[in-house]
Enzyme design. Structure first.
Site, PDB file in Angstrom:
ATOM      1  N   ARG A 227      -0.377  72.172 -14.264  1.00  0.00           N
ATOM      2  CA  ARG A 227      -0.014  71.037 -15.141  1.00  0.00           C
ATOM      3  C   ARG A 227      -0.254  71.384 -16.611  1.00  0.00           C
ATOM      4  NH1 ARG A 227      -2.842  65.924 -12.797  1.00  0.00           N
ATOM      5  NH2 ARG A 227      -1.703  64.906 -14.498  1.00  0.00           N
TER       6      ARG A 227
ATOM      7  N   ASN B  28      -3.142  58.806 -19.573  1.00  0.00           N
ATOM      8  CA  ASN B  28      -2.536  60.138 -19.453  1.00  0.00           C
ATOM      9  C   ASN B  28      -3.460  61.204 -20.008  1.00  0.00           C
ATOM     10  OD1 ASN B  28      -0.381  58.706 -18.516  1.00  0.00           O
ATOM     11  ND2 ASN B  28       0.804  58.856 -20.409  1.00  0.00           N
ATOM     12  N   ILE B  29      -3.427  62.356 -19.362  1.00  0.00           N
ATOM     13  CA  ILE B  29      -4.253  63.473 -19.835  1.00  0.00           C
ATOM     14  C   ILE B  29      -3.430  64.438 -20.684  1.00  0.00           C
ATOM     15  CG2 ILE B  29      -5.869  63.223 -17.928  1.00  0.00           C
ATOM     16  CD1 ILE B  29      -4.595  65.654 -16.576  1.00  0.00           C
TER      17      ILE B  29
ATOM     18  N   HIS C 122      -8.844  58.674 -19.042  1.00  0.00           N
ATOM     19  CA  HIS C 122      -8.944  59.562 -17.877  1.00  0.00           C
ATOM     20  C   HIS C 122      -9.076  61.029 -18.276  1.00  0.00           C
ATOM     21  CE1 HIS C 122      -6.980  56.317 -15.068  1.00  0.00           C
ATOM     22  NE2 HIS C 122      -8.246  56.073 -15.342  1.00  0.00           N
TER      23      HIS C 122
ATOM     24  N   CYS D 209     -19.873  78.835 -19.081  1.00  0.00           N
ATOM     25  CA  CYS D 209     -20.032  77.845 -20.156  1.00  0.00           C
ATOM     26  C   CYS D 209     -20.548  78.564 -21.399  1.00  0.00           C
ATOM     27  CB  CYS D 209     -21.015  76.768 -19.717  1.00  0.00           C
ATOM     28  SG  CYS D 209     -21.444  75.625 -21.049  1.00  0.00           S
TER      29      CYS D 209
ATOM     30  N   GLY E 260       4.487  51.745 -18.833  1.00  0.00           N
ATOM     31  CA  GLY E 260       4.668  52.886 -17.930  1.00  0.00           C
ATOM     32  C   GLY E 260       3.509  53.159 -17.001  1.00  0.00           C
ATOM     33  N   THR E 261       2.914  52.096 -16.498  1.00  0.00           N
ATOM     34  CA  THR E 261       1.833  52.283 -15.518  1.00  0.00           C
ATOM     35  C   THR E 261       2.055  51.336 -14.350  1.00  0.00           C
ATOM     36  OG1 THR E 261      -0.564  52.157 -15.112  1.00  0.00           O
ATOM     37  CG2 THR E 261       0.296  50.789 -16.909  1.00  0.00           C
ATOM     38  N   SER E 262       1.796  51.844 -13.129  1.00  0.00           N
ATOM     39  CA  SER E 262       2.046  51.045 -11.927  1.00  0.00           C
ATOM     40  C   SER E 262       0.970  50.002 -11.697  1.00  0.00           C
ATOM     41  CB  SER E 262       2.128  51.972 -10.709  1.00  0.00           C
ATOM     42  OG  SER E 262       0.885  52.632 -10.524  1.00  0.00           O
TER      43      SER E 262
ATOM     44  N   GLU F 122      10.355  49.447 -13.784  1.00  0.00           N
ATOM     45  CA  GLU F 122      10.614  48.530 -12.671  1.00  0.00           C
ATOM     46  C   GLU F 122       9.437  47.552 -12.566  1.00  0.00           C
ATOM     47  OE1 GLU F 122      10.855  51.412  -9.570  1.00  0.00           O
ATOM     48  OE2 GLU F 122       8.753  51.991  -9.805  1.00  0.00           O
TER      49      GLU F 122
HETATM   50  C1  BJW Z   1       8.539  54.458 -16.158  1.00  0.00           C
HETATM   51  C2  BJW Z   1       9.419  55.490 -16.365  1.00  0.00           C
HETATM   52  C3  BJW Z   1      10.090  55.488 -17.566  1.00  0.00           C
HETATM   53  C4  BJW Z   1       8.600  55.806 -14.464  1.00  0.00           C
HETATM   54  N1  BJW Z   1       9.855  54.527 -18.449  1.00  0.00           N
HETATM   55  N2  BJW Z   1       8.310  53.502 -17.044  1.00  0.00           N
HETATM   56  C5  BJW Z   1     -11.020  47.979  -6.495  1.00  0.00           C
HETATM   57  C6  BJW Z   1     -11.349  47.448  -7.722  1.00  0.00           C
HETATM   58  C7  BJW Z   1     -11.791  48.253  -8.748  1.00  0.00           C
HETATM   59  C8  BJW Z   1     -11.886  49.625  -8.586  1.00  0.00           C
HETATM   60  C9  BJW Z   1     -11.547  50.154  -7.368  1.00  0.00           C
HETATM   61  C10 BJW Z   1     -11.148  49.348  -6.345  1.00  0.00           C
HETATM   62  N3  BJW Z   1     -10.931  50.136  -5.268  1.00  0.00           N
HETATM   63  C11 BJW Z   1     -11.163  51.420  -5.631  1.00  0.00           C
HETATM   64  C12 BJW Z   1     -11.545  51.440  -6.910  1.00  0.00           C
HETATM   65  C13 BJW Z   1     -11.863  52.640  -7.699  1.00  0.00           C
HETATM   66  C14 BJW Z   1     -10.713  53.535  -8.076  1.00  0.00           C
HETATM   67  C15 BJW Z   1      -9.346  52.904  -7.871  1.00  0.00           C
HETATM   68  O1  BJW Z   1      -8.782  52.243  -8.722  1.00  0.00           O
HETATM   69  N4  BJW Z   1      -8.731  53.157  -6.727  1.00  0.00           N
HETATM   70  C16 BJW Z   1      -7.398  52.604  -6.453  1.00  0.00           C
HETATM   71  C17 BJW Z   1      -6.599  53.604  -5.655  1.00  0.00           C
HETATM   72  C18 BJW Z   1      -7.567  51.252  -5.804  1.00  0.00           C
HETATM   73  N5  BJW Z   1     -10.902  53.821  -9.475  1.00  0.00           N
HETATM   74  C19 BJW Z   1     -11.733  54.781  -9.871  1.00  0.00           C
HETATM   75  O2  BJW Z   1     -12.377  55.446  -9.088  1.00  0.00           O
HETATM   76  C20 BJW Z   1     -11.879  54.952 -11.359  1.00  0.00           C
HETATM   77  N6  BJW Z   1     -13.246  54.854 -11.711  1.00  0.00           N
HETATM   78  C21 BJW Z   1     -13.920  53.720 -11.583  1.00  0.00           C
HETATM   79  O3  BJW Z   1     -13.458  52.710 -11.072  1.00  0.00           O
HETATM   80  O4  BJW Z   1     -15.171  53.798 -12.103  1.00  0.00           O
HETATM   81  C22 BJW Z   1     -16.061  52.745 -11.864  1.00  0.00           C
HETATM   82  C23 BJW Z   1     -16.845  53.142 -10.718  1.00  0.00           C
HETATM   83  C24 BJW Z   1     -17.196  54.436 -10.551  1.00  0.00           C
HETATM   84  C25 BJW Z   1     -17.948  54.795  -9.493  1.00  0.00           C
HETATM   85  C26 BJW Z   1     -18.362  53.832  -8.581  1.00  0.00           C
HETATM   86  C27 BJW Z   1     -17.992  52.518  -8.746  1.00  0.00           C
HETATM   87  C28 BJW Z   1     -17.232  52.168  -9.840  1.00  0.00           C
HETATM   88  C29 BJW Z   1     -11.390  56.334 -11.785  1.00  0.00           C
HETATM   89  C30 BJW Z   1      -9.918  56.470 -11.663  1.00  0.00           C
HETATM   90  C31 BJW Z   1      -9.471  57.883 -12.008  1.00  0.00           C
HETATM   91  C32 BJW Z   1      -7.973  58.071 -11.900  1.00  0.00           C
HETATM   92  N7  BJW Z   1      -7.662  59.431 -12.026  1.00  0.00           N
HETATM   93  C33 BJW Z   1      -6.239  59.850 -11.988  1.00  0.00           C
HETATM   94  C34 BJW Z   1      -6.175  61.401 -11.842  1.00  0.00           C
HETATM   95  C35 BJW Z   1      -6.939  62.131 -12.963  1.00  0.00           C
HETATM   96  C36 BJW Z   1      -6.081  62.419 -14.151  1.00  0.00           C
HETATM   97  C37 BJW Z   1      -4.887  63.309 -13.825  1.00  0.00           C
HETATM   98  O5  BJW Z   1      -4.968  64.206 -12.958  1.00  0.00           O
HETATM   99  O6  BJW Z   1      -3.839  63.156 -14.477  1.00  0.00           O
HETATM  100  O7  BJW Z   1      -5.560  59.351 -13.141  1.00  0.00           O
HETATM  101  S1  BJW Z   1      -5.337  59.113 -10.612  1.00  0.00           S
HETATM  102  C38 BJW Z   1      -3.826  58.940 -11.492  1.00  0.00           C
HETATM  103  O8  BJW Z   1      -3.487  57.536 -11.512  1.00  0.00           O
HETATM  104  C39 BJW Z   1      -4.129  59.360 -12.950  1.00  0.00           C
HETATM  105  C40 BJW Z   1      -3.451  58.244 -13.708  1.00  0.00           C
HETATM  106  O9  BJW Z   1      -3.990  58.139 -15.017  1.00  0.00           O
HETATM  107  C41 BJW Z   1      -3.675  57.036 -12.843  1.00  0.00           C
HETATM  108  C42 BJW Z   1      -2.746  55.896 -13.114  1.00  0.00           C
HETATM  109  O10 BJW Z   1      -1.413  56.239 -12.799  1.00  0.00           O
HETATM  110  P1  BJW Z   1      -0.199  55.654 -13.646  1.00  0.00           P
HETATM  111  O11 BJW Z   1      -0.261  56.170 -15.015  1.00  0.00           O
HETATM  112  O12 BJW Z   1      -0.136  54.178 -13.483  1.00  0.00           O
HETATM  113  O13 BJW Z   1       1.042  56.365 -12.950  1.00  0.00           O
HETATM  114  P2  BJW Z   1       1.937  55.858 -11.698  1.00  0.00           P
HETATM  115  O14 BJW Z   1       2.701  57.028 -11.213  1.00  0.00           O
HETATM  116  O15 BJW Z   1       1.129  55.135 -10.714  1.00  0.00           O
HETATM  117  O16 BJW Z   1       2.935  54.785 -12.351  1.00  0.00           O
HETATM  118  C43 BJW Z   1       3.937  55.172 -13.260  1.00  0.00           C
HETATM  119  C44 BJW Z   1       4.766  53.946 -13.625  1.00  0.00           C
HETATM  120  O17 BJW Z   1       5.716  54.327 -14.613  1.00  0.00           O
HETATM  121  C45 BJW Z   1       5.564  53.371 -12.440  1.00  0.00           C
HETATM  122  O18 BJW Z   1       5.368  51.964 -12.360  1.00  0.00           O
HETATM  123  C46 BJW Z   1       7.021  53.681 -12.782  1.00  0.00           C
HETATM  124  O19 BJW Z   1       7.930  52.675 -12.409  1.00  0.00           O
HETATM  125  C47 BJW Z   1       6.963  53.776 -14.283  1.00  0.00           C
HETATM  126  N8  BJW Z   1       7.976  54.661 -14.861  1.00  0.00           N
HETATM  127  N9  BJW Z   1       9.409  56.304 -15.211  1.00  0.00           N
HETATM  128  C48 BJW Z   1       8.948  53.537 -18.113  1.00  0.00           C
HETATM  129  N10 BJW Z   1      10.988  56.465 -17.838  1.00  0.00           N
END
Ligand code: BJW
Length: 243
Positions: free
Chosen positions: A63, A98-99, A115, A142, A182-184, A211
């Site tokens: 990436r 985004n990273i 993130h 390191c 642009g986030t789901s 969407e």
């Molecule tokens: C367009 C388009 C165009 C397309 N124009 N639009 C319940 C409540 C609260 C928390 C939790 C819970 N259950 C579980 C949790 C914790 C967990 C979580 O949320 N899990 C879910 C699966 C439910 N969260 C965590 O663990 C987070 N930490 C946390 O909560 O800390 C507190 C805590 C810690 C410890 C213990 C207890 C509490 C950390 C989350 C880390 C996410 N990391 C990632 C990967 C790392 C970075 C990387 O590799 O890049 O981050 S996952 C991945 O998803 C990435 C993204 O930043 C993140 C969000 O994704 P995003 O950006 O929304 O992308 P998509 O693909 O999902 O959506 C894209 C959208 O764009 C779509 O809607 C398309 O339609 C649209 N689109 N083309 C406009 N042209």
């Protein structure tokens, strides 16, 4: 309610992978997205990294290399948000999940990478964060503490605490406009920002996305379309007549 003039009105913008899609970077949860090709437990959790650090390094090295491709450049959506920061008389905080570094390259500077950042690495032993644009490997040392094999991508995996949450919630608590682009809305805490804003402020809330998402009904306004169309148009509207 006391109306504040534009110079005192604060905007918080949340972006996700969708804003970078038209720059050539993959989203996560679209049909052809990253999670359709790799298992998130393997590459985006601390446990996955402990089990197989080489696999995780390969994933992020690929990436990082893609981000360095000269064809990957900021698009009209990134540029419009940089324009918003330049021209809006009040505070504009851009919070990105985004990273990639496309917002910086477009000129945004009041920016939080909640993130993490692909072009940085962190030592798991001493927490030193350094700029890192090459491949990472298990044999890297390191530069601060000398530990070998403890360098990891400076990204936030599932189960880890996102970055700058105090700054972000402070801005959310005081904002007058919250934009989600642009986030789901699948990943917390970012997915909960809109309900937080609605509970604690009187801010206008708007979602700009390709969407509808499962959280669309939480927003006062939803604008559907590709980011390169809808973001410049919305920014133009805000700068010319507010919301
Ligand atoms: C367009 C388009 C165009 C397309 N124009 N639009 C319940 C409540 C609260 C928390 C939790 C819970 N259950 C579980 C949790 C914790 C967990 C979580 O949320 N899990 C879910 C699966 C439910 N969260 C965590 O663990 C987070 N930490 C946390 O909560 O800390 C507190 C805590 C810690 C410890 C213990 C207890 C509490 C950390 C989350 C880390 C996410 N990391 C990632 C990967 C790392 C970075 C990387 O590799 O890049 O981050 S996952 C991945 O998803 C990435 C993204 O930043 C993140 C969000 O994704 P995003 O950006 O929304 O992308 P998509 O693909 O999902 O959506 C894209 C959208 O764009 C779509 O809607 C398309 O339609 C649209 N689109 N083309 C406009 N042209």
């Amino acid at each position: 309610m006391v109306q504040r003039d534009a110079g005192e009105r604060r905007i918080v913008i949340l972006t996700g992978a969708g804003i970078s899609k038209e720059s050539g970077l993959d989203t996560f949860r679209c049909a052809d997205g990253i999670w359709s090709r790799v298992n998130l437990e393997d590459v985006a959790t601390p446990e996955g990294f402990s089990r197989n650090p080489e696999l995780v390094h390969d994933f992020y090295n690929a990436r990082r290399a893609k981000l360095g491709d000269p064809a990957v450049v900021p698009n009209a959506g990134h540029h419009a948000l940089a324009r918003m920061e330049r021209e809006w008389p009040g505070d504009v905080l851009l919070v990105t999940q985004n990273i990639d570094d496309l917002h910086e390259r477009a000129g945004s500077s009041n920016l939080m990478h909640m993130h993490g950042e692909l072009n940085k690495a962190r030592c798991a032993a001493c927490e030193q964060v350094v700029s890192w644009t090459m491949d990472l490997s298990v044999s890297d040392a390191c530069e601060r503490c000398g530990s070998v094999g403890r360098m990891r991508p400076h990204v936030v995996w599932f189960g880890e605490m996102p970055l700058a949450m105090d700054v972000i919630y402070d801005a959310l608590n005081r904002c007058d406009l919250f934009m989600s682009i642009g986030t789901s809305g699948n990943v917390y805490p970012a997915a909960g920002f809109v309900s937080h804003v609605r509970m604690y402020t009187r801010a206008h809330t708007v979602q700009l996305n390709l969407e509808p998402t499962s959280g669309s009904t939480m927003f006062a306004e939803t604008v559907l379309g590709p980011a390169t169309d809808v973001v410049p148009a919305y920014v133009e509207r805000i700068l010319s007549r507010g919301w």
